[in-house]
Design a protein around this motif. Structure first.
Motif, PDB file in Angstrom:
ATOM      1  N   THR A 165      42.905  25.879  30.581  1.00  0.00           N
ATOM      2  CA  THR A 165      43.092  26.091  32.022  1.00  0.00           C
ATOM      3  C   THR A 165      43.367  27.572  32.254  1.00  0.00           C
ATOM      4  OG1 THR A 165      45.476  25.770  31.989  1.00  0.00           O
ATOM      5  CG2 THR A 165      44.131  23.797  32.265  1.00  0.00           C
ATOM      6  N   ARG A 166      43.311  27.941  33.497  1.00  0.00           N
ATOM      7  CA  ARG A 166      43.586  29.350  33.781  1.00  0.00           C
ATOM      8  C   ARG A 166      44.219  29.503  35.140  1.00  0.00           C
ATOM      9  NH1 ARG A 166      41.294  29.001  38.047  1.00  0.00           N
ATOM     10  NH2 ARG A 166      39.117  29.381  38.467  1.00  0.00           N
ATOM     11  N   PHE A 167      45.014  30.561  35.217  1.00  0.00           N
ATOM     12  CA  PHE A 167      45.601  30.960  36.492  1.00  0.00           C
ATOM     13  C   PHE A 167      44.908  32.275  36.816  1.00  0.00           C
ATOM     14  CE2 PHE A 167      49.358  33.322  38.451  1.00  0.00           C
ATOM     15  CZ  PHE A 167      49.137  32.802  39.709  1.00  0.00           C
ATOM     16  N   ALA A 168      44.291  32.328  37.998  1.00  0.00           N
ATOM     17  CA  ALA A 168      43.389  33.446  38.284  1.00  0.00           C
ATOM     18  C   ALA A 168      43.749  34.128  39.596  1.00  0.00           C
ATOM     19  CB  ALA A 168      41.957  32.920  38.314  1.00  0.00           C
ATOM     20  N   PRO A 169      44.893  34.768  39.645  1.00  0.00           N
ATOM     21  CA  PRO A 169      45.331  35.354  40.918  1.00  0.00           C
ATOM     22  C   PRO A 169      44.648  36.685  41.228  1.00  0.00           C
ATOM     23  CG  PRO A 169      46.911  35.867  39.221  1.00  0.00           C
ATOM     24  CD  PRO A 169      45.866  35.005  38.572  1.00  0.00           C
ATOM     25  N   SER A 170      44.599  37.000  42.493  1.00  0.00           N
ATOM     26  CA  SER A 170      44.166  38.335  42.907  1.00  0.00           C
ATOM     27  C   SER A 170      45.422  39.186  43.075  1.00  0.00           C
ATOM     28  CB  SER A 170      43.407  38.249  44.224  1.00  0.00           C
ATOM     29  OG  SER A 170      42.327  37.357  44.073  1.00  0.00           O
ATOM     30  N   PRO A 171      45.400  40.389  42.556  1.00  0.00           N
ATOM     31  CA  PRO A 171      46.630  41.198  42.592  1.00  0.00           C
ATOM     32  C   PRO A 171      46.815  41.880  43.942  1.00  0.00           C
ATOM     33  CG  PRO A 171      44.904  42.351  41.389  1.00  0.00           C
ATOM     34  CD  PRO A 171      44.314  41.053  41.833  1.00  0.00           C
ATOM     35  N   ILE A 188      43.027  38.170  35.805  1.00  0.00           N
ATOM     36  CA  ILE A 188      43.299  38.933  37.028  1.00  0.00           C
ATOM     37  C   ILE A 188      41.991  39.138  37.789  1.00  0.00           C
ATOM     38  CG2 ILE A 188      44.148  41.137  37.936  1.00  0.00           C
ATOM     39  CD1 ILE A 188      46.363  39.348  36.792  1.00  0.00           C
ATOM     40  N   GLU A 189      41.947  38.599  38.988  1.00  0.00           N
ATOM     41  CA  GLU A 189      40.717  38.645  39.778  1.00  0.00           C
ATOM     42  C   GLU A 189      40.792  39.794  40.785  1.00  0.00           C
ATOM     43  OE1 GLU A 189      39.440  34.665  40.948  1.00  0.00           O
ATOM     44  OE2 GLU A 189      38.977  34.459  38.819  1.00  0.00           O
ATOM     45  N   ASP A 190      40.386  40.936  40.302  1.00  0.00           N
ATOM     46  CA  ASP A 190      40.562  42.159  41.093  1.00  0.00           C
ATOM     47  C   ASP A 190      39.224  42.733  41.558  1.00  0.00           C
ATOM     48  OD1 ASP A 190      39.656  42.848  38.627  1.00  0.00           O
ATOM     49  OD2 ASP A 190      40.989  44.560  38.363  1.00  0.00           O
ATOM     50  N   THR A 230      31.204  38.892  43.605  1.00  0.00           N
ATOM     51  CA  THR A 230      32.140  38.208  44.500  1.00  0.00           C
ATOM     52  C   THR A 230      32.881  37.147  43.687  1.00  0.00           C
ATOM     53  OG1 THR A 230      30.373  36.687  45.045  1.00  0.00           O
ATOM     54  CG2 THR A 230      30.776  38.513  46.587  1.00  0.00           C
ATOM     55  N   TYR A 231      33.905  36.576  44.286  1.00  0.00           N
ATOM     56  CA  TYR A 231      34.690  35.541  43.603  1.00  0.00           C
ATOM     57  C   TYR A 231      33.810  34.441  43.030  1.00  0.00           C
ATOM     58  CZ  TYR A 231      37.247  31.258  42.925  1.00  0.00           C
ATOM     59  OH  TYR A 231      37.710  30.096  42.368  1.00  0.00           O
ATOM     60  N   HIS A 232      32.899  33.936  43.866  1.00  0.00           N
ATOM     61  CA  HIS A 232      32.087  32.773  43.469  1.00  0.00           C
ATOM     62  C   HIS A 232      31.347  33.034  42.149  1.00  0.00           C
ATOM     63  CE1 HIS A 232      32.896  31.164  47.399  1.00  0.00           C
ATOM     64  NE2 HIS A 232      32.380  32.235  47.979  1.00  0.00           N
ATOM     65  N   ILE A 274      41.851  24.385  37.904  1.00  0.00           N
ATOM     66  CA  ILE A 274      42.875  23.852  38.816  1.00  0.00           C
ATOM     67  C   ILE A 274      43.201  24.995  39.765  1.00  0.00           C
ATOM     68  CG2 ILE A 274      45.174  22.808  38.968  1.00  0.00           C
ATOM     69  CD1 ILE A 274      44.830  22.155  35.908  1.00  0.00           C
ATOM     70  N   ARG A 275      42.838  24.857  41.013  1.00  0.00           N
ATOM     71  CA  ARG A 275      42.970  25.999  41.926  1.00  0.00           C
ATOM     72  C   ARG A 275      43.296  25.524  43.341  1.00  0.00           C
ATOM     73  NH1 ARG A 275      36.455  27.494  42.247  1.00  0.00           N
ATOM     74  NH2 ARG A 275      35.863  25.491  43.142  1.00  0.00           N
ATOM     75  N   GLY A 276      43.478  26.477  44.220  1.00  0.00           N
ATOM     76  CA  GLY A 276      43.880  26.172  45.598  1.00  0.00           C
ATOM     77  C   GLY A 276      42.833  25.349  46.338  1.00  0.00           C
ATOM     78  N   ASP A 277      43.344  24.504  47.194  1.00  0.00           N
ATOM     79  CA  ASP A 277      42.516  23.576  47.954  1.00  0.00           C
ATOM     80  C   ASP A 277      41.459  24.281  48.814  1.00  0.00           C
ATOM     81  OD1 ASP A 277      42.255  20.793  48.349  1.00  0.00           O
ATOM     82  OD2 ASP A 277      42.889  21.086  50.430  1.00  0.00           O
ATOM     83  N   GLU A 278      41.731  25.529  49.177  1.00  0.00           N
ATOM     84  CA  GLU A 278      40.787  26.234  50.058  1.00  0.00           C
ATOM     85  C   GLU A 278      39.429  26.437  49.393  1.00  0.00           C
ATOM     86  OE1 GLU A 278      43.513  27.486  48.690  1.00  0.00           O
ATOM     87  OE2 GLU A 278      43.304  29.588  48.134  1.00  0.00           O
ATOM     88  N   TRP A 279      39.372  26.245  48.080  1.00  0.00           N
ATOM     89  CA  TRP A 279      38.088  26.424  47.384  1.00  0.00           C
ATOM     90  C   TRP A 279      37.270  25.151  47.302  1.00  0.00           C
ATOM     91  CZ3 TRP A 279      36.934  31.197  47.484  1.00  0.00           C
ATOM     92  CH2 TRP A 279      37.923  32.169  47.337  1.00  0.00           C
ATOM     93  N   PHE A 280      37.856  24.046  47.709  1.00  0.00           N
ATOM     94  CA  PHE A 280      37.135  22.772  47.575  1.00  0.00           C
ATOM     95  C   PHE A 280      35.758  22.784  48.255  1.00  0.00           C
ATOM     96  CE2 PHE A 280      36.355  18.303  48.868  1.00  0.00           C
ATOM     97  CZ  PHE A 280      36.104  17.808  47.591  1.00  0.00           C
TER      98      PHE A 280
HETATM   99  N1  GLU Z   1      41.374  34.633  42.850  1.00  0.00           N
HETATM  100  C1  GLU Z   1      41.286  33.343  43.455  1.00  0.00           C
HETATM  101  C2  GLU Z   1      42.461  33.186  44.389  1.00  0.00           C
HETATM  102  O1  GLU Z   1      43.450  33.873  44.216  1.00  0.00           O
HETATM  103  C3  GLU Z   1      41.346  32.328  42.349  1.00  0.00           C
HETATM  104  C4  GLU Z   1      40.941  30.977  42.658  1.00  0.00           C
HETATM  105  C5  GLU Z   1      40.747  30.252  41.355  1.00  0.00           C
HETATM  106  O2  GLU Z   1      41.745  29.885  40.708  1.00  0.00           O
HETATM  107  O3  GLU Z   1      39.597  30.071  40.946  1.00  0.00           O
HETATM  108  O4  GLU Z   1      42.404  32.403  45.296  1.00  0.00           O
END
Ligand code: GLU
Length: 551
Positions: free
Chosen positions: A35-41, A72-74, A232-234, A250-256
């Motif tokens: 799994t991964r946690f992929a935040p934008s800084p 890190i999604e920068d 881009t993110y996608h 496993i990520r935020g619902d806004e991506w569904f």
């Molecule tokens: N960088 C995206 C965000 O912060 C990550 C979403 C994901 O976990 O794929 O919303």
């Protein structure tokens, strides 16, 4: 479209074969989760991010061989905030969220599937964008902002779905010659994915939390590479989660709603899609309405808030575990010797879009219970560690009156004692200690009488009787026995029951007598065990306090 691809990208990109050879499939045990946690800084760490990180990490580590990645999604560099990536790594470390791969601290990256910062992966993305262009599955789009604005206005006028799709996706129609001419002229462009989808068709999307849902196919020719040549993110999501061998996104619902697009992108490369789980944002109730915790409005949205208030990190983690799986608390009660690391998170139990509700009462009660498990020594040490960072005056008091403060904290916190549960977080220590400190404690006569609820004469008489019989060598039982005698001699009932039955016959009951001392010694009607308070304060201080107003 090879010619176009070669014009856009120089030949020094790694080849797809090289990239594939570099990132070999992981050799993990059957059932292992990646799994991964992929935040934008982009600023402070939101409690919802910490929640998502925790769920990802626990879910991976619940199974043997599990891997938890921090990526890190920068790629949106305009939104990047300096130092934010370090803060993320630090927050994960603070909350014991163990990162197996990624930048675990400033400049310290671990793992074989990196780099783990997207801006360092530019060439990997470009190699695959180049391939899509060669295959005719992506194209450069030269539409200007003005042209796109006109398109949107027109769509609005005609009440059509907005976006770059179907007949609106005019960039698709450009001939090879026109594209080359534009490129030669140095016209700015982005790269768009040529969507093979049909919006009128629906696709079944499987989500670990939501189950199977039908969504329309994606038909938008979305941008996969921006003018700054970053993806881009996608697009980055698809490449990274493929080459990092993520099993569960496993990520935020806004991506569904983007899942149909992501599935298309995976298919464009003939890759397997990972499993998806979309986690609801943390919400709060306001005027009976649910709303997302807001970065601006709610201080508790920032994870720093909990450190500043002195919520023990374990309490915060346990609170979030309970938010994820509401059976956590019962499990913990049934297994007091186990830790949250032993708890198996069940994805299906996670709140989907219905929302996980933030609840301070719950957090406070979990924290109170946790604090009550600490020994008097741990209590002092943890409290002091917090105070040194967030309340220098308190730290000073604790250090310069160490013995006294330790004794205060020891009240109802000894082995075999019923533990008091009046402390939720370290910020509360000040209020706990202050009544014991002579330069912080004061109460006026009227205020005291009001709290006590008896007349001055009775109070004075009780006090002088108490002092006459007091012996500092008395143990708790003897001390309390004497207090009962004082009570009885002054017209108080020894049992609350008797007083209730016949209120006119008494001045009050034994608790009214205790209240006199609670108020005179600590300025409040609810205090820890009175005998302990008296012992810890010591004879001199006690006498001073009770005689000051009613000698
Ligand atoms: N960088 C995206 C965000 O912060 C990550 C979403 C994901 O976990 O794929 O919303």
């Amino acid at each position: 479209m090879k010619e176009i691809a070669n014009r856009i990208f120089k030949n020094d990109l790694p080849t797809m074969a090289e990239i594939e050879a570099k990132y070999k499939p992981r050799e993990l045990k059957e059932g292992a989760r990646v799994t991964r946690f992929a935040p934008s800084p982009t600023g402070f760490v939101h409690i919802g991010s910490l929640y998502a990180a925790l769920v990802n990490e626990k879910f991976a580590h619940n199974e043997e061989d599990g891997i938890f990645i921090l990526r890190i999604e920068d790629t949106d560099q305009a939104r990047e905030v300096e130092g934010a990536a370090d803060l993320i790594a630090q927050s994960l470390a603070d909350f014991d969220i163990k990162v197996d791969e990624g930048e675990v601290s400033k400049g310290n990256e671990i793992g074989n599937y990196g780099p783990y910062r997207q801006s360092d992966r530019k060439e990997i993305y470009q190699a695959f964008i180049k391939y899509l262009i060669e295959e005719g599955k992506a194209y450069p789009c030269f539409a200007t902002k003005e042209e796109l604005d006109v398109m949107r206005e027109e769509q609005q006028k005609q009440s059509l779905r907005p976006g770059y799709y179907g007949k609106w996706a005019t960039g698709r129609e450009l001939s090879k010659e026109e594209m080359i001419k534009n490129l030669d002229e140095g016209k700015p462009y982005v790269i768009r994915f040529k969507s093979p989808g049909n919006y009128d068709k629906r696709i079944a999307v499987k989500d670990v939390i939501k189950g199977v849902r039908e969504l329309p196919e994606n038909d938008l020719d979305i941008v996969i590479m921006k003018q700054d040549k970053l993806p881009t993110y996608h697009f980055a999501h698809v490449i990274d989660d493929h080459f990092m061998y993520t099993t569960h996104v496993i990520r935020g619902d806004e991506w569904f709603p983007s899942v149909p697009l992501h599935i298309q992108l995976f298919r464009a490369f003939k890759w397997k899609t990972p499993k998806y789980a979309h986690v609801s944002p943390i919400q709060k109730l306001e005027d009976n309405k649910k709303r997302k915790l807001s970065k601006r409005k709610d201080p508790e949205a920032n994870v720093m808030y909990y450190a500043e208030k002195g919520y023990p990190k374990i309490a915060v983690i346990e609170y979030l575990m309970n938010l994820a799986n509401s059976n956590y608390e019962d499990w913990k009660k049934a297994n007091p010797s186990l830790t949250y690391n032993d708890f198996e998170i069940t994805m299906k139990r996670l709140a989907g879009s219905a929302g996980a509700l933030f609840d301070f009462d719950k957090l406070n009660s979990i924290s109170r219970e946790y604090v009550a498990t600490l020994s008097a020594e741990e209590f002092f040490d943890n409290g002091l560690e917090w105070a040194k960072k967030y309340d220098a005056e308190l730290a000073d008091i604790m250090v310069s009156n160490e013995e006294y403060v330790r004794a205060i904290f020891g009240i109802e916190r000894g082995i075999g004692e019923r533990v008091r549960k009046d402390i939720v977080k370290w910020e509360d220590l000040r209020a706990d200690i202050e009544p014991f400190l002579d330069d912080k404690f004061s109460i006026g006569k009227n205020e005291a009488l009001e709290l006590i609820g008896l007349d001055e004469e009775t109070v004075s008489k009780v006090i002088s009787d108490y002092l006459a019989s007091y012996d500092k060598n008395d143990d708790k039982q003897e001390w309390f026995g004497k207090l009962r005698v004082v009570a009885e001699n002054n017209g108080f009932a020894l049992k609350g029951k008797d007083y209730k039955k016949n209120p006119d016959a008494y001045k009050g009951d034994i608790s009214s007598v205790a209240k006199i001392f609670r108020v005179l010694l600590m300025g409040k009607v609810e205090t820890p065990d009175l005998y302990s308070v008296v012992s810890v304060m010591g004879e001199k201080r006690v006498n001073l306090r009770i005689l000051r107003l009613f000698s």
